[in-house]
Design a protein around this motif. Structure first.
Motif, PDB file in Angstrom:
ATOM      1  N   LEU A  52       0.863  -1.177   0.000  1.00  0.00           N
ATOM      2  CA  LEU A  52       0.000   0.000   0.000  1.00  0.00           C
ATOM      3  C   LEU A  52       0.898   1.224   0.000  1.00  0.00           C
ATOM      4  O   LEU A  52       1.837   1.303   0.798  1.00  0.00           O
ATOM      5  N   PHE A  53       0.636   2.166  -0.893  1.00  0.00           N
ATOM      6  CA  PHE A  53       1.499   3.330  -1.062  1.00  0.00           C
ATOM      7  C   PHE A  53       0.615   4.525  -1.374  1.00  0.00           C
ATOM      8  O   PHE A  53      -0.362   4.386  -2.129  1.00  0.00           O
ATOM      9  N   PRO A  54       0.875   5.700  -0.838  1.00  0.00           N
ATOM     10  CA  PRO A  54       0.024   6.858  -1.127  1.00  0.00           C
ATOM     11  C   PRO A  54      -0.087   7.121  -2.631  1.00  0.00           C
ATOM     12  O   PRO A  54       0.910   7.110  -3.349  1.00  0.00           O
ATOM     13  N   ARG A  55      -1.295   7.346  -3.071  1.00  0.00           N
ATOM     14  CA  ARG A  55      -1.583   7.542  -4.497  1.00  0.00           C
ATOM     15  C   ARG A  55      -0.742   8.671  -5.102  1.00  0.00           C
ATOM     16  O   ARG A  55      -0.225   8.546  -6.216  1.00  0.00           O
ATOM     17  N   GLU A  56      -0.579   9.781  -4.362  1.00  0.00           N
ATOM     18  CA  GLU A  56       0.194  10.894  -4.918  1.00  0.00           C
ATOM     19  C   GLU A  56       1.660  10.516  -5.110  1.00  0.00           C
ATOM     20  O   GLU A  56       2.329  10.999  -6.014  1.00  0.00           O
ATOM     21  N   GLU A  66      -0.312  14.248 -10.170  1.00  0.00           N
ATOM     22  CA  GLU A  66      -1.456  13.468  -9.689  1.00  0.00           C
ATOM     23  C   GLU A  66      -2.724  13.781 -10.467  1.00  0.00           C
ATOM     24  O   GLU A  66      -3.514  12.887 -10.743  1.00  0.00           O
ATOM     25  N   SER A  67      -2.900  15.044 -10.830  1.00  0.00           N
ATOM     26  CA  SER A  67      -4.159  15.433 -11.459  1.00  0.00           C
ATOM     27  C   SER A  67      -4.275  15.007 -12.918  1.00  0.00           C
ATOM     28  O   SER A  67      -5.341  15.085 -13.500  1.00  0.00           O
ATOM     29  N   LEU A  68      -3.192  14.552 -13.522  1.00  0.00           N
ATOM     30  CA  LEU A  68      -3.216  14.164 -14.922  1.00  0.00           C
ATOM     31  C   LEU A  68      -4.047  12.908 -15.127  1.00  0.00           C
ATOM     32  O   LEU A  68      -3.868  11.910 -14.430  1.00  0.00           O
ATOM     33  N   GLU A  69      -4.980  12.966 -16.065  1.00  0.00           N
ATOM     34  CA  GLU A  69      -5.787  11.789 -16.380  1.00  0.00           C
ATOM     35  C   GLU A  69      -4.873  10.656 -16.826  1.00  0.00           C
ATOM     36  O   GLU A  69      -3.900  10.868 -17.546  1.00  0.00           O
ATOM     37  N   GLY A  70      -5.155   9.470 -16.356  1.00  0.00           N
ATOM     38  CA  GLY A  70      -4.346   8.316 -16.724  1.00  0.00           C
ATOM     39  C   GLY A  70      -3.236   8.018 -15.736  1.00  0.00           C
ATOM     40  O   GLY A  70      -2.467   7.087 -15.937  1.00  0.00           O
ATOM     41  N   THR A  71      -3.123   8.810 -14.663  1.00  0.00           N
ATOM     42  CA  THR A  71      -2.127   8.497 -13.648  1.00  0.00           C
ATOM     43  C   THR A  71      -2.463   7.140 -13.067  1.00  0.00           C
ATOM     44  O   THR A  71      -3.602   6.893 -12.674  1.00  0.00           O
ATOM     45  N   PRO A  72      -1.510   6.226 -13.040  1.00  0.00           N
ATOM     46  CA  PRO A  72      -1.821   4.868 -12.590  1.00  0.00           C
ATOM     47  C   PRO A  72      -2.135   4.809 -11.107  1.00  0.00           C
ATOM     48  O   PRO A  72      -1.674   5.631 -10.337  1.00  0.00           O
ATOM     49  N   GLY A  73      -2.926   3.815 -10.751  1.00  0.00           N
ATOM     50  CA  GLY A  73      -3.248   3.570  -9.348  1.00  0.00           C
ATOM     51  C   GLY A  73      -2.501   2.369  -8.820  1.00  0.00           C
ATOM     52  O   GLY A  73      -2.741   1.921  -7.714  1.00  0.00           O
ATOM     53  N   PHE A  74      -1.576   1.837  -9.627  1.00  0.00           N
ATOM     54  CA  PHE A  74      -0.822   0.671  -9.204  1.00  0.00           C
ATOM     55  C   PHE A  74       0.501   0.618  -9.952  1.00  0.00           C
ATOM     56  O   PHE A  74       0.686   1.295 -10.961  1.00  0.00           O
TER      57      PHE A  74
END
Length: 132
Positions: A52-56, A66-74
């Protein structure tokens, strides 16, 4: 590259809340859990880890705001045998149409690099440090 997914790292908005959820979900001993200020790792059999790691921070790792569309969540992590193998895989990534985010670099965890595939999905390549 014959992928061996060694680590799956997912982005979370609330590290404590996510830890409580996955701790309750996984049937795992306390000795198989490691935590730092910015992550929690669950260590399973066969050298597999779920982190588990902070999304930002995943966005920063991927070299994207972070705000860019397509930023991965994994992030998918592949364990290579040597630093030379990491570098050879990066060459294949470029030939295949991917992009290198971070070239191979020595870190406290070994030798690692990050790349994105043709669709923007992020991979980590790592070679563990030699045992002393």
């Amino acid at each position: 590259m014959k992928p061996k997914i060694s680590i799956i790292t997912i982005g979370v908005d609330d590290l404590e809340r996510a830890f409580v959820f996955y701790r309750a979900l996984f049937d795992i001993a306390d000795e198989q859990i490691g935590a730092g200020e910015d992550h929690v790792a669950f260590f399973f059999e066969d050298d597999f880890s779920f982190v588990l790691f902070p999304r930002e921070q995943i966005a920063q790792t991927a070299g994207k705001p972070e705000s860019l569309e397509g930023t991965p969540g994994f992030v998918l992590s592949h364990r290579a045998e040597t630093p030379a193998e990491v570098d050879a895989i990066l060459e294949k990534v470029l030939i295949a149409g991917g992009a290198v985010i971070t070239a191979g670099t020595e870190t406290e965890w070994g030798y690692s690099a990050y790349f994105e595939d043709s669709e923007g999905n992020v991979w980590e390549l790592m070679a563990m440090p030699a045992a002393n």
